[in-house]
Scaffold this active site. Structure first.
Site, PDB file in Angstrom:
ATOM      1  N   HIS A  66      30.405-114.433 -26.662  1.00  0.00           N
ATOM      2  CA  HIS A  66      31.276-113.266 -26.534  1.00  0.00           C
ATOM      3  C   HIS A  66      31.319-112.513 -27.867  1.00  0.00           C
ATOM      4  O   HIS A  66      31.169-113.095 -28.933  1.00  0.00           O
ATOM      5  CB  HIS A  66      32.683-113.706 -26.138  1.00  0.00           C
ATOM      6  CG  HIS A  66      33.580-112.566 -25.769  1.00  0.00           C
ATOM      7  ND1 HIS A  66      33.387-111.835 -24.616  1.00  0.00           N
ATOM      8  CD2 HIS A  66      34.648-112.012 -26.393  1.00  0.00           C
ATOM      9  CE1 HIS A  66      34.318-110.886 -24.547  1.00  0.00           C
ATOM     10  NE2 HIS A  66      35.085-110.974 -25.614  1.00  0.00           N
ATOM     11  N   ASP A  74      28.816-116.970 -23.394  1.00  0.00           N
ATOM     12  CA  ASP A  74      30.184-116.429 -23.399  1.00  0.00           C
ATOM     13  C   ASP A  74      31.087-117.295 -22.530  1.00  0.00           C
ATOM     14  O   ASP A  74      31.029-117.244 -21.303  1.00  0.00           O
ATOM     15  CB  ASP A  74      30.171-114.988 -22.891  1.00  0.00           C
ATOM     16  CG  ASP A  74      31.508-114.271 -23.105  1.00  0.00           C
ATOM     17  OD1 ASP A  74      32.536-114.963 -23.229  1.00  0.00           O
ATOM     18  OD2 ASP A  74      31.499-113.031 -23.139  1.00  0.00           O
ATOM     19  N   CYS A 125      34.471-105.681 -25.143  1.00  0.00           N
ATOM     20  CA  CYS A 125      35.464-106.691 -24.776  1.00  0.00           C
ATOM     21  C   CYS A 125      36.459-106.070 -23.782  1.00  0.00           C
ATOM     22  O   CYS A 125      36.066-105.693 -22.683  1.00  0.00           O
ATOM     23  CB  CYS A 125      36.138-107.209 -26.050  1.00  0.00           C
ATOM     24  SG  CYS A 125      37.392-108.463 -25.846  1.00  0.00           S
TER      25      CYS A 125
END
Length: 278
Positions: A243, A211, A154
């Site tokens: 995600h 995502d 991330c």
């Protein structure tokens, strides 16, 4: 001094950030058998940088080093668990607390507040320098300076791309769903798509086709930048994953994509000479 209520809350969270609790039933917990784990501090830019480390026990070394770069939630239990998993693969894994000068992610219960009041205030330049010091510390404490790799998730996925263009000693990098484009600010003057021509280490990027925070057109834009730069990099997209598909403590977890990505990461490290000890 923490209040009793804060202590109870932390125990209930099991070491996870408040913004992502309670953890999902799929949360993995890696034991400590055969590895050493602990917390340390590293001299960095005039401060003591906190870090979590995990490494094989009873191995004379030197050990290949993996820098593990946190999600936006800091070095909480999931990131520590990933370090333990890497230690069991024969690596010295080190996850520095890269927000520590600006604050603590565990103080925020809302992701929007965390991003606005903490994450956005952390300069890329500071982060890259802290990672340099973490790598140097590792090589002076049982790590092999010639076998250095990085992986990040991330927020840390974006940092992983940047670090692959920053440290010429890096041998391999694996970026998990890190943003590739974004607004340019004083703290974040460049993004991965801007530094494709400067990559000095091979990078594997792992992304989810569902995502919503990283549109596929930005992934394709990064692929084009990589090709134009003739860079040693590869991007894999998992069509059904979103995600944070590797985050087993969150509802976003996608077991098939996570398992495949983990094996691809280990193979990428091995392919580029960063092989775990046996």
């Amino acid at each position: 001094m923490k209040t009793e209520q804060e202590m109870i809350l932390k125990q209930a969270q099991g070491g996870f950030a408040p913004a992502v609790t309670p953890p999902a039933a799929s949360t993995m917990q890696t034991d400590h058998q055969g590895i050493h784990t602990g917390e340390t501090t590293i001299p960095s830019q005039g401060d003591d940088l906190p870090a979590y480390i995990a490494k094989p026990a009873d191995h004379p070394g030197p050990l290949p080093v993996i820098l593990v770069v946190q999600e936006i939630f800091g070095v909480h239990e999931h990131i520590q668990d990933l370090c333990r998993r890497l230690a069991k693969q024969g690596y010295l894994a080190i996850a520095p607390e890269l927000y520590f000068r600006q604050g603590d992610a565990r103080d925020y219960s809302e992701i929007s507040d965390l991003l606005q009041n903490l994450v956005s205030k952390v300069p890329d330049k500071q982060v890259l320098a802290d990672l340099d010091h973490a790598a140097h510390w590792a090589t002076r404490h049982g790590g092999d300076a010639n076998k250095l790799a990085i992986t990040g998730f991330c927020w840390g996925g974006r940092i992983t791309w940047l670090y692959a263009a920053h440290n010429p000693q890096l041998k391999a990098a694996v970026a998990w769903y890190g943003k590739l484009v974004g607004e340019k600010t004083l703290n974040s003057p460049k993004h991965p798509v801007d530094i494709a021509t400067h990559l000095s280490a091979p990078v594997l990027g792992l992304y989810g086709g569902q995502d919503g925070s990283i549109p596929l057109e930005t992934v394709e834009g990064m692929r084009q930048a990589i090709r134009a730069a003739n860079a040693d990099a590869e991007i894999v997209v998992y069509p059904e994953a979103g995600h944070a598909f590797h985050a087993d403590y969150r509802p976003s977890y996608h077991s098939e994509a996570s398992a495949d990505g983990w094996q691809r990461m280990l193979s990428w490290f091995i392919q580029h000479g960063v092989v775990g000890v046996k």
